[in-house]
Design a protein around this motif. Structure first.
Motif, mmCIF file in Angstrom:
data_model
loop_
_atom_site.group_PDB
_atom_site.id
_atom_site.type_symbol
_atom_site.label_atom_id
_atom_site.label_comp_id
_atom_site.label_asym_id
_atom_site.label_seq_id
_atom_site.Cartn_x
_atom_site.Cartn_y
_atom_site.Cartn_z
ATOM 1 N N PHE A 199 -20.623 -8.522 11.725
ATOM 2 C CA PHE A 199 -19.348 -8.649 11.019
ATOM 3 C C PHE A 199 -19.539 -8.777 9.508
ATOM 4 O O PHE A 199 -18.637 -9.222 8.814
ATOM 5 N N ARG A 200 -20.709 -8.393 9.013
ATOM 6 C CA ARG A 200 -20.965 -8.498 7.574
ATOM 7 C C ARG A 200 -20.037 -7.613 6.759
ATOM 8 O O ARG A 200 -19.657 -7.945 5.642
ATOM 9 N N HIS A 201 -19.666 -6.462 7.315
ATOM 10 C CA HIS A 201 -18.916 -5.475 6.541
ATOM 11 C C HIS A 201 -17.458 -5.377 6.986
ATOM 12 O O HIS A 201 -16.813 -4.333 6.758
ATOM 13 N N VAL A 202 -16.929 -6.426 7.595
ATOM 14 C CA VAL A 202 -15.510 -6.440 7.962
ATOM 15 C C VAL A 202 -14.665 -6.343 6.691
ATOM 16 O O VAL A 202 -14.936 -7.020 5.686
ATOM 17 N N PHE A 203 -13.652 -5.507 6.715
ATOM 18 C CA PHE A 203 -12.789 -5.342 5.547
ATOM 19 C C PHE A 203 -11.327 -5.393 5.967
ATOM 20 O O PHE A 203 -10.980 -5.116 7.113
ATOM 21 N N GLY A 204 -10.496 -5.787 5.032
ATOM 22 C CA GLY A 204 -9.061 -5.854 5.267
ATOM 23 C C GLY A 204 -8.374 -4.568 4.845
ATOM 24 O O GLY A 204 -8.605 -4.058 3.744
ATOM 25 N N LYS A 205 -7.524 -4.048 5.717
ATOM 26 C CA LYS A 205 -6.823 -2.793 5.452
ATOM 27 C C LYS A 205 -5.314 -3.046 5.508
ATOM 28 O O LYS A 205 -4.747 -3.257 6.577
ATOM 29 N N PRO A 206 -4.630 -3.051 4.361
ATOM 30 C CA PRO A 206 -3.171 -3.255 4.381
ATOM 31 C C PRO A 206 -2.458 -2.023 4.915
ATOM 32 O O PRO A 206 -2.933 -0.890 4.781
ATOM 33 N N ALA A 207 -1.314 -2.254 5.533
ATOM 34 C CA ALA A 207 -0.528 -1.152 6.089
ATOM 35 C C ALA A 207 0.139 -0.360 4.972
ATOM 36 O O ALA A 207 0.380 -0.871 3.869
ATOM 37 N N SER A 208 0.420 0.894 5.257
ATOM 38 C CA SER A 208 1.132 1.729 4.296
ATOM 39 C C SER A 208 2.576 1.249 4.155
ATOM 40 O O SER A 208 3.081 0.460 4.963
ATOM 41 N N LYS A 209 3.241 1.753 3.140
ATOM 42 C CA LYS A 209 4.603 1.294 2.836
ATOM 43 C C LYS A 209 5.555 1.540 4.005
ATOM 44 O O LYS A 209 6.385 0.689 4.330
ATOM 45 N N GLU A 210 5.433 2.690 4.678
ATOM 46 C CA GLU A 210 6.347 2.990 5.783
ATOM 47 C C GLU A 210 6.063 2.151 7.022
ATOM 48 O O GLU A 210 6.905 2.079 7.924
ATOM 49 N N ASN A 211 4.888 1.514 7.102
ATOM 50 C CA ASN A 211 4.563 0.655 8.239
ATOM 51 C C ASN A 211 4.758 -0.823 7.934
ATOM 52 O O ASN A 211 4.340 -1.678 8.724
ATOM 53 N N SER B 272 -8.843 0.994 19.320
ATOM 54 C CA SER B 272 -9.384 2.317 18.997
ATOM 55 C C SER B 272 -9.845 2.415 17.548
ATOM 56 O O SER B 272 -10.696 3.235 17.212
ATOM 57 N N SER B 273 -9.287 1.576 16.668
ATOM 58 C CA SER B 273 -9.710 1.569 15.266
ATOM 59 C C SER B 273 -10.618 0.386 14.947
ATOM 60 O O SER B 273 -10.826 0.084 13.772
ATOM 61 N N CYS B 274 -11.147 -0.301 15.987
ATOM 62 C CA CYS B 274 -12.062 -1.447 15.817
ATOM 63 C C CYS B 274 -11.386 -2.571 15.037
ATOM 64 O O CYS B 274 -11.998 -3.217 14.175
ATOM 65 N N GLU B 275 -10.114 -2.816 15.327
ATOM 66 C CA GLU B 275 -9.373 -3.902 14.690
ATOM 67 C C GLU B 275 -9.654 -5.202 15.439
ATOM 68 O O GLU B 275 -9.444 -5.292 16.650
ATOM 69 N N ILE B 276 -10.123 -6.241 14.737
ATOM 70 C CA ILE B 276 -10.468 -7.502 15.391
ATOM 71 C C ILE B 276 -9.489 -8.624 15.042
ATOM 72 O O ILE B 276 -9.530 -9.686 15.682
ATOM 73 N N PHE B 277 -8.629 -8.429 14.056
ATOM 74 C CA PHE B 277 -7.640 -9.444 13.697
ATOM 75 C C PHE B 277 -6.555 -8.754 12.888
ATOM 76 O O PHE B 277 -6.818 -7.754 12.203
ATOM 77 N N LYS C 8 8.790 -9.642 -3.006
ATOM 78 C CA LYS C 8 9.232 -8.281 -2.708
ATOM 79 C C LYS C 8 10.098 -8.206 -1.454
ATOM 80 O O LYS C 8 10.469 -7.094 -1.042
ATOM 81 N N SER C 9 10.402 -9.361 -0.830
ATOM 82 C CA SER C 9 11.134 -9.389 0.456
ATOM 83 C C SER C 9 10.466 -8.465 1.462
ATOM 84 O O SER C 9 11.111 -7.659 2.136
ATOM 85 N N LEU C 10 9.156 -8.608 1.582
ATOM 86 C CA LEU C 10 8.337 -7.664 2.342
ATOM 87 C C LEU C 10 7.448 -8.413 3.332
ATOM 88 O O LEU C 10 6.954 -9.503 3.033
ATOM 89 N N ILE C 11 7.259 -7.822 4.506
ATOM 90 C CA ILE C 11 6.258 -8.289 5.469
ATOM 91 C C ILE C 11 5.205 -7.194 5.566
ATOM 92 O O ILE C 11 5.495 -6.074 5.987
ATOM 93 N N GLU C 12 3.984 -7.533 5.179
ATOM 94 C CA GLU C 12 2.905 -6.551 5.095
ATOM 95 C C GLU C 12 1.829 -6.850 6.142
ATOM 96 O O GLU C 12 1.177 -7.885 6.068
ATOM 97 N N PRO C 13 1.612 -5.969 7.126
ATOM 98 C CA PRO C 13 0.494 -6.154 8.057
ATOM 99 C C PRO C 13 -0.834 -5.851 7.357
ATOM 100 O O PRO C 13 -0.946 -4.894 6.588
ATOM 101 N N VAL C 14 -1.831 -6.689 7.643
ATOM 102 C CA VAL C 14 -3.183 -6.498 7.128
ATOM 103 C C VAL C 14 -4.140 -6.556 8.308
ATOM 104 O O VAL C 14 -4.221 -7.577 8.997
#
Length: 579
Positions: free
Chosen positions: A66-78, A387-392, A401-407
């Motif tokens: 898990f050394r190279h785990v990275f956070g990927k924010p969702a796109s605006k439409e998601n 399928s995308s190796c998402e662990i959290f 921004k009145s926004l909920i952003e998945p990461v």
């Protein structure tokens, strides 16, 4: 890197010794370093002090998947846009997520309310979207039932706890009628927590300094008295956490003490009075028999401390993070032994790997964002995209921004196949105990399931009954009837009809696959909202093409199946005429 005066002098001394060593080497002197130190004591090994300082300066290499785990924010439409997030200053998550819904505490005039949004309904939210509103005061905490994705608990400043049944269909109007109401606290209720393994057991803590245990397995719609009230706290409870099987409860209190309790007896098993760490949140670390707390140090730096759950006198380790003032929310993944620390008011998410040996906390890296979060939600492991190796997966509440952003936290892997090593069996959606079994003293770990696609259908509600394949009035023989009853008893299900028993096994598999494709995130695909963008329209078009293709294949298979059944019926009739 900042150094104090003593460290700076030590560095200068080592550099001076290095210069002397190099000068003697240039003059071809004897470079045998004396085997005694500066005070004449015998040294354990032969090494110049400046070389040992240099070697200790660099950390040892530590292998980890898990050394190279990275956070990927969702796109605006998601993301979920135009969400009126609450302005409450209470230090809670204000968000709860499961594989079907995301619930967010919102602003509401004349009382408290929260939104329940289907997970697939991303994009801009309708300003008149229906709310779940029934509290007379602001909602302070919400939690989904871990064993029922359509049941949620909420607590409020009106000193009540309400249990809501969320309909499977989209809400058409405000939901005001709750299924159960729990009334016993004398002041506002700040926290609710479901038991991790027992069904229908709920814990609540209020500003009356009490923790109450509720049994929801009753027919009463208004419950006036809990099954247990814990009165050992001297101030407001700030956090509650269970161990893996729910036999221990850890609390952090405003009196700066961490307590480990027996939740059934209400007895205090361990109590921490360490004054160098003021805890705000506390968390059990799975089966490691350790606690983690976040809070502040004596100098008001944000701090993380690790404790032995059997000895809370002194923390095993402490680590100062920064000088910010926001509360730190800890999240622990017992499957990967990873700890995530989320700061309120900043956009960063730090993550560590926890081990039983020293050093217990191994810093990995940090996800950074310019958007500060007011609250945070976490998706259960059974709702992740393997399928995308998402662990959290986090859901950040960004009030600016009145926004909920998945990461999504992702392990980079080249292979697209299922990664067994990062997805061990995890807690499923089935309880291991009933409420009465747990209250009588039984302890059991969670029911584990595999996250491999197609390995098990994780559903918290039964699917609609199957339609019979053909006419159920076909004649039956006593031998086949006995076999049918035997198989039904062995499998623990209802006995099959004769034609279902005689049908090939692949027919049942196709029926199961058909049910899965009808439901997307728990919703009928024909009940999805209309597309809002050109991209969504194309996705809907391709989805319909795939559905038409699948239905054509299904019709062809059903025709073959019908012919096989007609032949079997014909053979049975001919056999009965012979006898």
């Amino acid at each position: 890197m900042e150094m104090n005066l003593g460290q700076w002098l030590g560095v200068q001394d080592c550099r001076q010794q290095e210069r002397q060593w190099n000068r003697r080497a240039s003059e071809e002197e004897d470079l045998t370093w004396p085997l005694t130190d500066s005070v004449g004591k015998s040294c354990a090994f032969f090494m110049p002090p400046f070389l040992s300082w240099k070697m200790s300066w660099h950390p040892q290499y530590r292998s980890s998947k898990f050394r190279h785990v990275f956070g990927k924010p969702a796109s605006k439409e998601n993301c979920y846009d135009s969400v009126p997030i609450t302005r409450s200053v209470h230090d809670n998550h204000f968000c709860a997520v499961n594989p079907h819904f995301i619930a967010v505490v919102t602003e509401c005039a004349g009382g408290g309310a929260f939104l329940v949004i289907p997970l697939h309904q991303t994009g801009k939210l309708d300003p008149h979207y229906p709310k779940v509103c029934g509290h007379r005061g602001n909602v302070l905490d919400i939690k989904w039932n871990p064993f029922d994705d359509f049941e949620i608990a909420s607590c409020s400043e009106d000193a009540t706890i309400k249990i809501w049944d969320i309909p499977k269909q989209l809400l058409a109007r405000n939901l005001t009628a709750c299924r159960k109401e729990l009334v016993a606290h004398s002041r506002r209720v700040g926290l609710v927590e479901w038991h991790p393994t027992a069904a229908n057991i709920l814990f609540s803590s209020g500003y009356d300094y009490k923790v109450m245990v509720w049994n929801l397995d009753t027919k009463e719609s208004v419950i006036m008295s809990p099954v247990k009230t814990i009165n050992c706290h001297q101030d407001v409870i700030l956090s509650m956490s269970f161990n893996t099987n729910g036999s221990l409860l850890a609390t952090a209190c405003r009196d700066r003490k961490i307590r480990v309790l027996d939740p059934r007896a209400g007895a205090v098993l361990q109590e921490a009075s360490y004054k160098g760490h003021r805890a705000n949140k506390v968390l059990f670390l799975g089966n490691l028999k350790k606690l983690l707390s976040t809070g502040t140090s004596r100098w008001n730096n944000r701090q993380v401390a690790l404790w032995d759950q059997d000895d809370l006198s002194v923390p095993l380790t402490e680590e100062d993070l920064d000088g910010s003032s926001g509360v730190l929310f800890p999240f622990y993944d017992a499957d990967t032994n990873m700890l995530y620390v989320v700061g309120k008011g900043d956009g960063n998410i730090r993550y560590y790997e926890v081990s039983a040996d020293k050093p217990h906390l191994n810093y990995l890296t940090e996800y950074r964002s310019y958007n500060p979060q007011k609250g945070i939600g976490v998706m259960p492991k059974r709702g992740l995209d393997v399928s995308s190796c998402e662990i959290f997966r986090f859901y950040k509440l960004i009030t600016t921004k009145s926004l909920i952003e998945p990461v999504s936290m992702i392990v980079p892997r080249r292979s697209e196949s299922y990664q067994e090593d990062i997805y061990p069996p995890t807690a499923g959606a089935q309880p291991s105990l009933t409420a009465q079994e747990w209250l009588s003293g039984m302890n059991k770990g969670p029911v584990l399931v595999s996250l491999r696609p197609g390995s098990e259908l994780l559903s918290t509600r039964p699917l609609p009954p199957e339609r019979p394949l053909s006419n159920p009035m076909a004649p039956t023989s006593p031998l086949l009837f006995n076999q049918r009853e035997k198989l039904g008893a062995e499998d623990g299900r209802r006995p099959f009809s004769l034609l279902e028993e005689k049908a090939p096994r692949w027919a049942a598999e196709h029926r199961l696959e058909e049910k899965k494709t009808w439901l997307t995130n728990g919703f009928d695909i024909f009940e999805c909202p209309p597309p809002k963008t050109e991209n969504e329209l194309l996705q809907m078009f391709y989805r319909q093409q795939d559905e038409i293709r699948r239905l054509r294949e299904l019709v062809t298979q059903r025709e073959v199946q019908a012919k096989q059944l007609e032949l079997e019926i014909k053979n049975l009739r001919m056999g009965s005429e012979r006898f």
